[in-house]
Design an enzyme around this catalytic site. Structure first.
Site, PDB file in Angstrom:
ATOM      1  N   LYS A  22      45.520  36.321  39.762  1.00  0.00           N
ATOM      2  CA  LYS A  22      45.689  37.533  38.944  1.00  0.00           C
ATOM      3  C   LYS A  22      46.645  38.513  39.610  1.00  0.00           C
ATOM      4  O   LYS A  22      47.597  38.996  38.988  1.00  0.00           O
ATOM      5  CB  LYS A  22      44.327  38.213  38.743  1.00  0.00           C
ATOM      6  CG  LYS A  22      44.447  39.619  38.162  1.00  0.00           C
ATOM      7  CD  LYS A  22      43.099  40.293  37.985  1.00  0.00           C
ATOM      8  CE  LYS A  22      42.640  41.163  39.119  1.00  0.00           C
ATOM      9  NZ  LYS A  22      43.233  42.490  39.226  1.00  0.00           N
ATOM     10  N   ASN A  23      46.392  38.823  40.870  1.00  0.00           N
ATOM     11  CA  ASN A  23      47.156  39.906  41.489  1.00  0.00           C
ATOM     12  C   ASN A  23      48.591  39.507  41.825  1.00  0.00           C
ATOM     13  O   ASN A  23      49.433  40.379  42.057  1.00  0.00           O
ATOM     14  CB  ASN A  23      46.416  40.464  42.714  1.00  0.00           C
ATOM     15  CG  ASN A  23      45.191  41.263  42.277  1.00  0.00           C
ATOM     16  OD1 ASN A  23      45.064  41.641  41.104  1.00  0.00           O
ATOM     17  ND2 ASN A  23      44.274  41.507  43.202  1.00  0.00           N
ATOM     18  N   CYS A 117      40.063  49.144  37.358  1.00  0.00           N
ATOM     19  CA  CYS A 117      38.677  49.288  37.791  1.00  0.00           C
ATOM     20  C   CYS A 117      38.461  50.631  38.462  1.00  0.00           C
ATOM     21  O   CYS A 117      39.313  51.131  39.183  1.00  0.00           O
ATOM     22  CB  CYS A 117      38.314  48.158  38.747  1.00  0.00           C
ATOM     23  SG  CYS A 117      38.059  46.609  37.894  1.00  0.00           S
ATOM     24  N   ARG A 122      42.172  56.299  43.522  1.00  0.00           N
ATOM     25  CA  ARG A 122      43.140  55.215  43.684  1.00  0.00           C
ATOM     26  C   ARG A 122      44.548  55.814  43.574  1.00  0.00           C
ATOM     27  O   ARG A 122      45.229  55.664  42.563  1.00  0.00           O
ATOM     28  CB  ARG A 122      42.892  54.113  42.650  1.00  0.00           C
ATOM     29  CG  ARG A 122      41.514  53.488  42.822  1.00  0.00           C
ATOM     30  CD  ARG A 122      41.294  52.318  41.912  1.00  0.00           C
ATOM     31  NE  ARG A 122      42.079  51.165  42.306  1.00  0.00           N
ATOM     32  CZ  ARG A 122      42.015  49.983  41.690  1.00  0.00           C
ATOM     33  NH1 ARG A 122      41.212  49.815  40.679  1.00  0.00           N
ATOM     34  NH2 ARG A 122      42.767  48.976  42.092  1.00  0.00           N
ATOM     35  N   ASP A 305      38.171  42.475  47.818  1.00  0.00           N
ATOM     36  CA  ASP A 305      37.869  41.952  46.485  1.00  0.00           C
ATOM     37  C   ASP A 305      36.812  40.847  46.512  1.00  0.00           C
ATOM     38  O   ASP A 305      36.404  40.349  45.460  1.00  0.00           O
ATOM     39  CB  ASP A 305      39.150  41.443  45.800  1.00  0.00           C
ATOM     40  CG  ASP A 305      40.099  42.580  45.472  1.00  0.00           C
ATOM     41  OD1 ASP A 305      39.654  43.742  45.486  1.00  0.00           O
ATOM     42  OD2 ASP A 305      41.287  42.318  45.227  1.00  0.00           O
ATOM     43  N   ARG A 397      38.826  40.465  32.533  1.00  0.00           N
ATOM     44  CA  ARG A 397      40.117  40.955  33.046  1.00  0.00           C
ATOM     45  C   ARG A 397      40.664  40.020  34.120  1.00  0.00           C
ATOM     46  O   ARG A 397      41.880  39.918  34.286  1.00  0.00           O
ATOM     47  CB  ARG A 397      39.946  42.347  33.666  1.00  0.00           C
ATOM     48  CG  ARG A 397      39.792  43.460  32.655  1.00  0.00           C
ATOM     49  CD  ARG A 397      39.902  44.797  33.349  1.00  0.00           C
ATOM     50  NE  ARG A 397      40.927  44.684  34.379  1.00  0.00           N
ATOM     51  CZ  ARG A 397      40.939  45.343  35.521  1.00  0.00           C
ATOM     52  NH1 ARG A 397      40.012  46.199  35.797  1.00  0.00           N
ATOM     53  NH2 ARG A 397      41.911  45.167  36.390  1.00  0.00           N
TER      54      ARG A 397
END
Ligand code: EPU
Length: 420
Positions: A22-23, A117, A122, A305, A397
Site C-alpha cells: 500500500k505505502n 487514519c 500528523r 504499522d 483501505r
C-alpha cells in the site's frame, strides 16, 4: 455499514499470497503523473487507498486504465490540472504526494490537506520545509496547501526527524529541480527505495535510497515506465502474526523476507518457529509463546504499522510485555477496544505494559483505524466465541480481500451488512 463476524479459536493452516505494498503504491501512483508518457504499474494492491489515488488522478484529467485487478496504466501525457482540492484528496494521508509530483512537473500545486487514519497530530511541516529549500513559495490556507516556484533548484536538505512521507515528497520534487539535492537523515523504508527505483526507471537520477543520504541530480523530463510494486511488508507481518496468534502453520508467500527481519527476530524470541525461503516465510507456532519487549522505530527497526497487531499477540502470551511507540505520539486508541476482548494493558504516554491473559473472549469492537482494525481481526481469530468488528471501511483501505485470504487459511470470518 459493513461489519466482520469472526468465530475464533480456529488454527490457521496453509498458504497466503501477499499483495503489493500500500505505502509504495500510494507514492508510485502520484509519481506516475510526472511523466510525459504512459506508465504500466503492476502488483498494485486492490484496496480503497489505491482507488482513491486513481480517482484523484482521473479528476486531475489523467487516465487510469485497469488492465487487470492489479495492473493499471497511467497516462497523463496530455497534461493535467495542478489543483487537487476536491474531497477524495482529503480522505487519505498519502494525497500529500500530489504536492511533490505536481510541483516537480508544473512548478505549481494546490492540494487539500491530507486526511487518513487518525492517531494524533500528523504534521507535514518537514515536507513543506523541503519544498521551500528547493526554492518554492509555500502557503497554507484553510484546508489546503499551495506551492509554486519559477524554478526549483537543488539544495542540501537535512531532515530534523526521520519521515517517510517527507523523504519521498522531497525526492519527487527534487527529481525535476535544477542541480543536485541531498536529503540527509532520510527515511530508509522499503517504499522509499521502491519509489526511487520507479523514478529512476522513468529517467530520474537518484542514488542512495535505502541509506541515510539520498542524492538526486535533477532531470528535465521523465518518461513513462513499466514497474512492479514491492510486496507489502505490513500485510505480510499481519499474516505472520495471524499464524502465531492461532498456533497455526502458515506459509506467507510473495514477500521480501529481509523486510521482515525485525518481526522475524521478535517472533523467534517469543518461541515461534520460522523457515525462511527466497520469497516466503513459513510461520509455525506449536509451543506456548512468551512475552517480549518491542520498540517501534523507523526502518530497519520494528514498524509502527505492526505495533497494534503485535499488541494483540502479546496480550495472550505468557508474562509481561512492554511496547514503546517511538514514531507516533498517540497510537494506542485501539487498546480500549482490545480490552473489551479481555486484554490487560496499562498505557503510560508512549509505553504500553501488557499482562498476558490465557485467551480473549469475543465481544463487539470497533476498528478505530487501519492497523487497529487488523489488530481486532487478529485478537478475534484467537478469541473464544464470536467477535463483531465495526469500522470495516478502515480495514478495506489497506488490506486486499482480507476475509477471503483468512477463510482460505481456515478462519471463520464473514462480512455482513449491518442493517441496524
Ligand atoms: N513528522 C513531522 N513532520 C512532518 C512529517 C512527519 O513531525 O512533516 C513526524 C510525525 O508526526 C511522526 C514521524 O514524523 O511522528 C514519522 O512520520 P512519517 O512522516 O514517517 O509518516 P508518514 O509518511 O505520514 C508513513 C505511512 C504510515 C506509517 C509512517 C511511519 C504512508 C502513506 N504512511 O506515514 O502508515 O505509520 O510512515 O512508518 O506511507 C499505515 O500504513 O497504517 C500508516 C499509517
Amino acid at each position: 455499514m459493513e461489519k466482520l463476524l469472526v468465530k475464533g479459536r480456529k488454527r490457521l493452516v496453509g498458504e497466503v499470497m501477499i499483495s503489493g505494498a500500500k505505502n509504495a503504491a500510494v507514492a508510485v501512483l502520484p509519481a506516475a503523473i510526472m511523466a510525459g508518457g504512459k506508465s504500466v504499474l503492476e502488483n498494485l494492491p486492490n484496496i480503497e487507498d489505491v482507488s482513491c489515488i486513481c480517482n484523484t488522478i482521473e479528476k486531475l484529467g489523467g487516465k487510469c486504465i485497469h488492465k487487470d485487478k492489479h495492473t493499471i496504466e497511467i497516462d497523463c501525457s496530455g497534461g493535467i490540472d495542478y489543483c487537487a482540492t476536491f474531497e477524495e484528496v482529503q480522505r487519505i494521508r498519502a494525497s500529500y504526494y500530489f504536492l511533490g509530483a505536481l510541483l516537480a512537473r508544473y512548478k505549481k500545486a494546490e492540494v487539500a490537506m491530507p486526511g487518513g487514519c487518525n492517531f494524533g497530530k500528523r504534521p507535514i511541516d518537514l515536507h513543506l520545509k523541503g519544498f521551500r529549500a528547493l526554492g518554492a513559495t509555500v502557503e497554507e490556507e484553510c484546508g489546503f496547501v499551495r506551492a509554486y516556484a519559477d524554478k526549483l533548484v537543488g539544495a542540501p536538505i537535512y531532515m530534523d526527524q526521520v519521515s517517510v512521507g517527507a523523504t519521498i515528497n522531497i525526492m519527487l520534487a527534487a527529481t525535476m529541480a535544477e542541480g543536485v539535492t541531498t536529503i540527509e537523515n532520510a527515511a530508509k523504508e522499503p517504499h522509499v527505495v521502491d519509489t526511487a527505483n520507479y523514478l529512476n526507471m522513468m529517467g530520474a537520477n537518484i542514488k542512495g535510497a535505502g541509506t541515510d543520504v539520498i542524492r538526486i541530480i535533477g532531470v528535465e523530463k521523465l518518461n513513462g515506465a513499466q514497474y512492479a510494486i514491492i510486496p507489502d511488508q505490513i500485510e505480510a507481518g499481519t499474516y505472520m502474526i495471524a499464524a502465531a496468534i492461532t498456533g497455526g502453520d502458515v506459509l506467507v508467500k510473495n514477500i521480501i523476507p529481509k523486510h521482515m527481519d525485525s518481526l522475524t527476530a521478535k517472533l523467534v524470541e517469543m518461541n515461534v518457529k520460522m523457515e525462511e525461503g527466497d520469497d516466503s516465510i513459513r510461520v509455525m507456532a506449536n509451543k506456548p509463546l512468551r512475552g517480549v519487549n518491542v520498540k517501534t522505530m523507523s526502518y530497519p527497526g520494528f514498524p509502527t504499522d505492526l505495533q497494534p497487531q503485535m499488541a494483540a499477540l502479546l496480550s495472550i502470551c505468557n508474562g509481561t510485555s512492554v511496547i514503546t511507540e517511538n514514531v507516533w505520539e498517540n497510537r494506542y486508541q485501539y487498546i480500549e477496544e482490545l480490552c473489551k476482548l479481555g486484554a490487560k494493558v496499562d498505557i503510560n504516554g508512549r509505553i504500553a505494559t501488557i499482562e498476558g491473559i490465557p485467551h480473549y473472549q469475543g465481544a463487539k469492537v470497533e476498528a478505530t483505524d487501519l492497523r487497529a482494525g487488523a489488530a481486532m481481526i487478529l485478537a478475534a481469530l484467537a478469541a473464544e466465541g464470536t467477535t463483531q468488528i465495526d469500522g470495516v471501511r478502515y480495514i478495506d483501505r489497506g488490506y486486499e480481500d482480507v476475509e477471503m485470504k483468512l477463510s482460505a487459511l481456515g478462519a471463520d470470518i464473514q462480512r455482513v451488512l449491518d442493517k441496524g
